[in-house]
Structure formats: C-alpha cells, structure tokens
Design a protein around this motif. Structure first.
Motif, short mmCIF file in Angstrom:
data_model
loop_
_atom_site.label_atom_id
_atom_site.label_comp_id
_atom_site.label_asym_id
_atom_site.label_seq_id
_atom_site.Cartn_x
_atom_site.Cartn_y
_atom_site.Cartn_z
N ALA A 53 0.99 -1.26 -0.07
CA ALA A 53 -0.01 -0.12 -0.04
C ALA A 53 0.88 1.13 0.10
N GLY A 54 1.89 1.23 0.80
CA GLY A 54 2.70 2.34 0.97
C GLY A 54 3.48 2.68 -0.57
N ALA A 55 4.04 1.69 -0.97
CA ALA A 55 4.68 1.82 -2.50
C ALA A 55 3.77 2.19 -3.62
N ARG A 56 2.48 1.78 -3.48
CA ARG A 56 1.30 2.16 -4.39
C ARG A 56 1.15 3.59 -4.24
N GLU A 57 1.07 4.05 -3.06
CA GLU A 57 0.63 5.31 -2.69
C GLU A 57 1.66 6.45 -3.24
N VAL A 58 2.93 6.07 -3.00
CA VAL A 58 3.87 6.73 -3.53
C VAL A 58 4.00 6.77 -5.05
N LEU A 59 3.73 5.71 -5.77
CA LEU A 59 3.56 5.95 -7.13
C LEU A 59 2.51 6.59 -7.73
N GLU A 60 1.43 6.47 -7.09
CA GLU A 60 0.11 7.29 -7.52
C GLU A 60 0.49 8.71 -7.47
N GLU A 61 0.95 9.04 -6.16
CA GLU A 61 1.07 10.44 -6.04
C GLU A 61 2.12 11.28 -6.44
N THR A 62 3.31 10.44 -6.65
CA THR A 62 4.57 11.16 -6.95
C THR A 62 5.16 10.58 -8.25
N GLY A 63 4.78 9.25 -8.90
CA GLY A 63 5.46 8.76 -10.04
C GLY A 63 6.79 8.03 -9.77
N LEU A 64 6.89 7.96 -8.37
CA LEU A 64 8.09 7.33 -8.18
C LEU A 64 7.87 5.97 -7.69
N THR A 65 8.89 4.72 -7.78
CA THR A 65 8.73 3.52 -7.88
C THR A 65 9.82 3.42 -6.37
N VAL A 66 9.24 3.08 -5.39
CA VAL A 66 10.17 2.58 -4.33
C VAL A 66 10.01 1.15 -4.13
N PRO A 67 11.03 0.44 -3.65
CA PRO A 67 10.89 -0.96 -3.46
C PRO A 67 10.46 -1.40 -1.95
N THR A 68 9.54 -2.14 -1.73
CA THR A 68 8.93 -2.60 -0.59
C THR A 68 9.99 -3.18 0.23
N SER A 69 11.11 -3.77 -0.36
CA SER A 69 11.87 -4.50 0.57
C SER A 69 13.05 -3.54 1.07
N ASP A 70 12.97 -2.15 0.59
CA ASP A 70 13.80 -1.35 1.49
C ASP A 70 13.00 -0.34 2.45
N MET A 71 11.68 -0.45 2.61
CA MET A 71 10.77 0.16 3.37
C MET A 71 10.89 -0.28 4.90
N GLU A 72 10.88 0.84 5.62
CA GLU A 72 10.93 0.42 7.02
C GLU A 72 10.01 1.03 7.93
N MET A 73 9.24 0.27 8.97
CA MET A 73 8.31 0.93 9.59
C MET A 73 8.88 1.87 10.67
N LEU A 74 8.33 3.25 10.76
CA LEU A 74 8.64 4.19 11.44
C LEU A 74 8.00 4.30 12.64
N CYS A 75 6.60 4.38 12.72
CA CYS A 75 5.80 4.74 13.93
C CYS A 75 4.45 4.46 13.47
N LEU A 76 3.53 4.58 14.55
CA LEU A 76 2.14 4.64 14.28
C LEU A 76 1.51 5.96 14.74
N PHE A 77 0.33 6.67 14.27
CA PHE A 77 -0.11 7.92 14.56
C PHE A 77 -1.79 7.81 14.31
N GLU A 78 -2.16 8.50 15.33
CA GLU A 78 -3.72 8.38 15.04
C GLU A 78 -4.23 9.92 14.70
#
Length: 213
Positions: A53-78
């Motif tokens: 979902a994170g990679a999809r949103e980045v692509l849809e909003e910015t045109g950038l493709t980021v690898p899910t394998s490099d993504m790290e969870m940072l925090c949660l926020f309400e």
C-alpha cells in the motif's frame, strides 16, 4: 452525529539519499487538510499488504517507484480532521479518523528524475533538507532570515473536481519554483494557512531526533 469509521492508512517518508525528504502540498479543494504539506500516503485497500500500500501510494501521488524490500516501519499515529475542537463543532463533527502506519524509504537514484504530481490531490512539492526541518521543528530557524526552498509546481491547470473530464490519477509535469519557508513552518494550519501536518511532523521529528517515541 454519526462518527466516521477509523480508516487504516499508510504514509511513506521518502528521502532522496542526500539528506532531503519529499513533501507535497495538498490542493485547496481537498475535503480534508487542504493546503497541508504531507508525505505520500493514503488508505489501505481491503486485503492489501501495508508495504504494498505504501509503495502504491508513493507511485500514484509522485510517479516514483520505491522497493517494498527497502521500506522500514517508523511509527504509528492516530489522526482526526478537523483537529481543533472549535473547528469540529463548526463542521458538525469529525470528517475523518485514521490510524496511520508510517514507513521510511530511500528513493532509488534512477527514480528521482521521474517525479510527477497527482494533479487531483497535490499542486506543489519540494525535497526539504532534514536539517531545515529539524530547525523549523525546534524553532531554531529565524523566520526573518530563512531562505526559500527549491521546489516544483504543477504546470497543469488546477483540477476542477470533475472526474468525468479528468482522471483522478492523471499526473502533472513540474516546473521549478521557490517554496517560502513560511509555507512549511509550524503545524498545519499555520498563519499562512499551510504548514506541515501534525502526524508528518511527528514522524519527521523521530527521524531527526527532535521527539522520542
């Protein structure tokens, strides 16, 4: 009044590998957080993996493709909108309520030139140095001497909300522009009606060591 369902969302803090993170400004017509500076993100689809979902949103909003394998969870926020009690009363209730999962990722160098904007949602963007964001976050930057930040604006005419005339996912080409530091300083909404979203500031604060989690 009926309360909105809590929505599971993702936000991705994308850095360029050179000490800057990508911020985009939501268009004035957005139902929630108009003219707010944010990182790419949005709702998680039913059954969708959070990283996907994170990679999809980045692509849809910015045109950038980021690898899910490099993504790290940072925090949660309400997050809720509107944020202030008086604004909630004026609006007749809460318009949106989200649990946000934040990720961080470095954009591959070959992707940096592919930056675009999803014109239905964003109209400005900038790669903002983390040291500038830290200074703004901690109030260490003198507003009167703050330099503008190089950014990009859409060269496509503003989206009028008519989906039949223009796809929600149409991407706009960009031209260089300057982003005044006053547009980014402080929590949204700041004195100029912009500013960085509270959740985004919290996540970036973690990255720069300005807050603890």
């Amino acid at each position: 009044a009926r309360h909105p369902t809590v929505r599971l969302s993702v936000v991705v803090v994308v850095d360029d590998g050179y000490g800057c993170v990508l911020l985009t400004r939501r268009t004035p017509h957005m139902r929630t957080f108009p003219r707010c500076w944010v990182c790419p993100g949005g709702a998680v689809d039913d059954g969708e993996n959070l990283f996907a979902a994170g990679a999809r949103e980045v692509l849809e909003e910015t045109g950038l493709t980021v690898p899910t394998s490099d993504m790290e969870m940072l925090c949660l926020f309400e997050s809720v909108y509107p944020m202030q009690t008086d604004h909630i009363l004026q609006a007749g209730g809460i318009k949106s309520h989200s649990l946000i999962v934040f990720f961080k990722v470095t954009c591959p160098k070959e992707q940096l030139s592919k930056l675009r904007l999803q014109q239905a949602e964003t109209d400005l963007c900038a790669w903002v140095p983390l040291d500038r964001l830290r200074a703004m976050h901690l109030g260490e930057e003198e507003p009167s001497t703050a330099e503008s930040i190089p950014g990009y604006r859409s060269i496509t005419q503003a989206w009028d909300g008519n989906l039949s005339a223009r796809s929600h996912y149409d991407m706009a080409n960009l031209v260089p522009t300057d982003v005044d530091a006053a547009q980014l300083r402080g929590i949204y909404p700041n004195p100029v009606g912009e500013g960085i979203g509270q959740a985004i500031l919290f996540a970036i604060g973690l990255l720069v060591g300005a807050v603890e989690y």
